[in-house]
Design a protein around this motif. Sequence first.
Motif, PDB file in Angstrom:
ATOM      1  N   ALA A 104       0.687  -1.160  -0.004  1.00  0.00           N
ATOM      2  CA  ALA A 104       0.003  -0.030   0.126  1.00  0.00           C
ATOM      3  C   ALA A 104       0.816   1.409  -0.073  1.00  0.00           C
ATOM      4  CB  ALA A 104      -0.953  -0.094   1.311  1.00  0.00           C
ATOM      5  N   GLY A 105       2.319   1.067   0.463  1.00  0.00           N
ATOM      6  CA  GLY A 105       2.882   2.281   0.472  1.00  0.00           C
ATOM      7  C   GLY A 105       3.934   2.727  -0.590  1.00  0.00           C
ATOM      8  N   TRP A 106       3.575   1.995  -1.565  1.00  0.00           N
ATOM      9  CA  TRP A 106       4.579   2.157  -2.869  1.00  0.00           C
ATOM     10  C   TRP A 106       4.321   3.558  -3.423  1.00  0.00           C
ATOM     11  CZ3 TRP A 106       3.300   3.074  -8.018  1.00  0.00           C
ATOM     12  CH2 TRP A 106       4.352   2.783  -8.852  1.00  0.00           C
ATOM     13  N   LEU A 107       3.249   3.760  -3.769  1.00  0.00           N
ATOM     14  CA  LEU A 107       3.178   4.950  -4.175  1.00  0.00           C
ATOM     15  C   LEU A 107       3.638   6.064  -3.277  1.00  0.00           C
ATOM     16  CD1 LEU A 107       2.101   6.848  -6.604  1.00  0.00           C
ATOM     17  CD2 LEU A 107      -0.072   7.045  -5.708  1.00  0.00           C
ATOM     18  N   GLY A 108       3.376   6.064  -2.116  1.00  0.00           N
ATOM     19  CA  GLY A 108       4.081   7.064  -1.092  1.00  0.00           C
ATOM     20  C   GLY A 108       5.452   7.182  -1.235  1.00  0.00           C
ATOM     21  N   ARG A 109       6.152   6.032  -1.469  1.00  0.00           N
ATOM     22  CA  ARG A 109       7.721   5.728  -1.713  1.00  0.00           C
ATOM     23  C   ARG A 109       7.886   6.585  -3.080  1.00  0.00           C
ATOM     24  NH1 ARG A 109       6.417   0.903   0.096  1.00  0.00           N
ATOM     25  NH2 ARG A 109       6.741   0.016  -1.728  1.00  0.00           N
ATOM     26  N   VAL A 110       7.142   6.414  -3.994  1.00  0.00           N
ATOM     27  CA  VAL A 110       7.498   7.154  -5.278  1.00  0.00           C
ATOM     28  C   VAL A 110       7.379   8.614  -5.236  1.00  0.00           C
ATOM     29  CG1 VAL A 110       6.917   7.628  -7.705  1.00  0.00           C
ATOM     30  CG2 VAL A 110       6.743   5.150  -6.677  1.00  0.00           C
ATOM     31  N   GLU A 111       6.438   9.060  -4.371  1.00  0.00           N
ATOM     32  CA  GLU A 111       6.146  10.454  -4.116  1.00  0.00           C
ATOM     33  C   GLU A 111       7.234  11.041  -3.241  1.00  0.00           C
ATOM     34  OE1 GLU A 111       1.547  11.148  -4.579  1.00  0.00           O
ATOM     35  OE2 GLU A 111       1.998  10.086  -2.858  1.00  0.00           O
ATOM     36  N   ALA A 112       7.615  10.314  -2.473  1.00  0.00           N
ATOM     37  CA  ALA A 112       8.985  10.758  -1.378  1.00  0.00           C
ATOM     38  C   ALA A 112      10.184  10.954  -2.057  1.00  0.00           C
ATOM     39  CB  ALA A 112       9.063   9.803  -0.478  1.00  0.00           C
ATOM     40  N   ARG A 113      10.463  10.282  -3.309  1.00  0.00           N
ATOM     41  CA  ARG A 113      11.570  10.293  -3.795  1.00  0.00           C
ATOM     42  C   ARG A 113      11.423  11.187  -5.019  1.00  0.00           C
ATOM     43  NH1 ARG A 113      15.739   9.532  -1.764  1.00  0.00           N
ATOM     44  NH2 ARG A 113      16.887   9.583  -3.737  1.00  0.00           N
ATOM     45  N   TYR A 114      10.186  11.308  -5.567  1.00  0.00           N
ATOM     46  CA  TYR A 114       9.951  12.531  -6.307  1.00  0.00           C
ATOM     47  C   TYR A 114      10.262  14.037  -5.741  1.00  0.00           C
ATOM     48  CZ  TYR A 114       7.386  15.952  -9.096  1.00  0.00           C
ATOM     49  OH  TYR A 114       6.720  17.123  -9.546  1.00  0.00           O
ATOM     50  N   ALA A 115       9.784  13.915  -4.334  1.00  0.00           N
ATOM     51  CA  ALA A 115       9.933  15.291  -3.601  1.00  0.00           C
ATOM     52  C   ALA A 115      11.306  15.436  -3.504  1.00  0.00           C
ATOM     53  CB  ALA A 115       9.203  15.228  -2.293  1.00  0.00           C
ATOM     54  N   TYR A 116      12.126  14.518  -3.342  1.00  0.00           N
ATOM     55  CA  TYR A 116      13.667  14.563  -3.034  1.00  0.00           C
ATOM     56  C   TYR A 116      14.497  15.034  -4.201  1.00  0.00           C
ATOM     57  CZ  TYR A 116      18.469  13.096  -3.021  1.00  0.00           C
ATOM     58  OH  TYR A 116      19.729  12.922  -3.330  1.00  0.00           O
ATOM     59  N   HIS A 117      13.816  14.592  -5.542  1.00  0.00           N
ATOM     60  CA  HIS A 117      14.523  15.053  -6.620  1.00  0.00           C
ATOM     61  C   HIS A 117      13.959  16.431  -7.102  1.00  0.00           C
ATOM     62  CE1 HIS A 117      16.744  11.701  -7.593  1.00  0.00           C
ATOM     63  NE2 HIS A 117      15.597  10.357  -7.499  1.00  0.00           N
ATOM     64  N   ALA A 118      12.623  16.779  -6.742  1.00  0.00           N
ATOM     65  CA  ALA A 118      12.268  18.324  -6.911  1.00  0.00           C
ATOM     66  C   ALA A 118      12.946  19.268  -6.081  1.00  0.00           C
ATOM     67  CB  ALA A 118      10.654  18.356  -6.861  1.00  0.00           C
ATOM     68  N   THR A 119      13.186  18.897  -4.888  1.00  0.00           N
ATOM     69  CA  THR A 119      13.710  19.622  -4.090  1.00  0.00           C
ATOM     70  C   THR A 119      15.392  19.942  -4.434  1.00  0.00           C
ATOM     71  OG1 THR A 119      12.333  18.776  -1.934  1.00  0.00           O
ATOM     72  CG2 THR A 119      14.513  19.912  -1.423  1.00  0.00           C
ATOM     73  N   ARG A 120      15.906  18.915  -4.748  1.00  0.00           N
ATOM     74  CA  ARG A 120      17.462  19.000  -5.174  1.00  0.00           C
ATOM     75  C   ARG A 120      17.495  20.033  -6.430  1.00  0.00           C
ATOM     76  NH1 ARG A 120      21.689  15.286  -3.546  1.00  0.00           N
ATOM     77  NH2 ARG A 120      22.589  16.440  -5.022  1.00  0.00           N
ATOM     78  N   ALA A 121      16.673  19.756  -7.380  1.00  0.00           N
ATOM     79  CA  ALA A 121      16.614  20.711  -8.488  1.00  0.00           C
ATOM     80  C   ALA A 121      16.221  22.045  -8.128  1.00  0.00           C
ATOM     81  CB  ALA A 121      15.629  20.198  -9.468  1.00  0.00           C
ATOM     82  N   THR A 122      15.177  22.289  -7.314  1.00  0.00           N
ATOM     83  CA  THR A 122      14.828  23.850  -6.686  1.00  0.00           C
ATOM     84  C   THR A 122      16.256  24.106  -5.829  1.00  0.00           C
ATOM     85  OG1 THR A 122      12.655  23.227  -6.617  1.00  0.00           O
ATOM     86  CG2 THR A 122      13.403  25.183  -5.366  1.00  0.00           C
ATOM     87  N   LEU A 123      16.606  23.505  -5.098  1.00  0.00           N
ATOM     88  CA  LEU A 123      17.999  24.163  -4.269  1.00  0.00           C
ATOM     89  C   LEU A 123      19.297  24.700  -5.479  1.00  0.00           C
ATOM     90  CD1 LEU A 123      17.873  21.678  -1.406  1.00  0.00           C
ATOM     91  CD2 LEU A 123      17.550  24.156  -1.275  1.00  0.00           C
ATOM     92  N   ALA A 124      19.397  23.469  -6.412  1.00  0.00           N
ATOM     93  CA  ALA A 124      20.465  23.887  -7.352  1.00  0.00           C
ATOM     94  C   ALA A 124      20.042  25.077  -8.131  1.00  0.00           C
ATOM     95  CB  ALA A 124      20.611  22.775  -8.402  1.00  0.00           C
ATOM     96  N   ARG A 125      18.765  25.345  -8.552  1.00  0.00           N
ATOM     97  CA  ARG A 125      18.358  26.728  -9.119  1.00  0.00           C
ATOM     98  C   ARG A 125      18.492  27.973  -8.317  1.00  0.00           C
ATOM     99  NH1 ARG A 125      14.316  23.547 -10.996  1.00  0.00           N
ATOM    100  NH2 ARG A 125      12.797  24.485  -9.662  1.00  0.00           N
ATOM    101  N   GLN A 126      18.521  27.660  -7.097  1.00  0.00           N
ATOM    102  CA  GLN A 126      18.790  28.813  -6.187  1.00  0.00           C
ATOM    103  C   GLN A 126      20.192  28.992  -5.750  1.00  0.00           C
ATOM    104  OE1 GLN A 126      15.894  27.968  -3.092  1.00  0.00           O
ATOM    105  NE2 GLN A 126      14.185  28.581  -4.190  1.00  0.00           N
ATOM    106  N   GLY A 127      21.214  28.292  -6.034  1.00  0.00           N
ATOM    107  CA  GLY A 127      22.449  28.340  -5.944  1.00  0.00           C
ATOM    108  C   GLY A 127      23.146  27.467  -4.835  1.00  0.00           C
ATOM    109  N   PHE A 128      22.293  26.660  -4.154  1.00  0.00           N
ATOM    110  CA  PHE A 128      22.787  25.811  -3.100  1.00  0.00           C
ATOM    111  C   PHE A 128      23.421  24.529  -3.727  1.00  0.00           C
ATOM    112  CE2 PHE A 128      19.402  28.146  -1.361  1.00  0.00           C
ATOM    113  CZ  PHE A 128      19.925  28.630   0.020  1.00  0.00           C
ATOM    114  N   SER A 129      24.392  24.179  -3.134  1.00  0.00           N
ATOM    115  CA  SER A 129      25.009  22.927  -3.268  1.00  0.00           C
ATOM    116  C   SER A 129      24.751  21.850  -1.948  1.00  0.00           C
ATOM    117  CB  SER A 129      26.791  23.069  -3.547  1.00  0.00           C
ATOM    118  OG  SER A 129      26.762  23.804  -4.667  1.00  0.00           O
ATOM    119  N   VAL A 130      24.975  20.713  -2.203  1.00  0.00           N
ATOM    120  CA  VAL A 130      24.541  19.773  -1.178  1.00  0.00           C
ATOM    121  C   VAL A 130      25.984  19.307  -0.751  1.00  0.00           C
ATOM    122  CG1 VAL A 130      24.044  17.401  -0.361  1.00  0.00           C
ATOM    123  CG2 VAL A 130      22.669  18.805  -2.021  1.00  0.00           C
TER     124      VAL A 130
END
Length: 138
Positions: free
Chosen positions: A90-116
């Motif tokens: 049942a949690g499969w889609l939640g795991r996909v959405e969590a990883r989606y949020a991770y990639h979206a966040t990393r992309a937004t941070l990179a656009r704003q000049g942040f590095s991890v």
Amino acid sequence: MSHFTQLRTKITELEHLVAALADVGYATVETHDEARPLRGYQGDRRRQRAHVIVRRQHVGAASNDLGFERQEDGTFRAWISEYDVRELGAGWLGRVEARYAYHATRATLARQGFSVAREETDRDGTVRLVLTRQATGF
């Protein structure tokens, strides 16, 4: 014949969806400009259509295709069979959405000049990022 269930998501960015699917084990993903029919576990064409498809042979032996169909509002609707919900959990889609949020966040941070500088993942899947940002001149 398994019934396909539609699930709403807040996913909007194709590239982050594909990356998220790879993170949860689906590196072979089809993307289409025009939605294509999904297939059932016997290879039969279903009426459900999707723009992003994980074909059944990449999901499991008796599985159906997994699909994500772009909606008019820009979000993707997930299509998953009742059988695959049971098999994947049942949690499969939640795991996909969590990883989606991770990639979206990393992309937004990179656009704003942040590095991890450092990334840590807790046992529960929580990701902590330590960021740096190039100082701007005054």
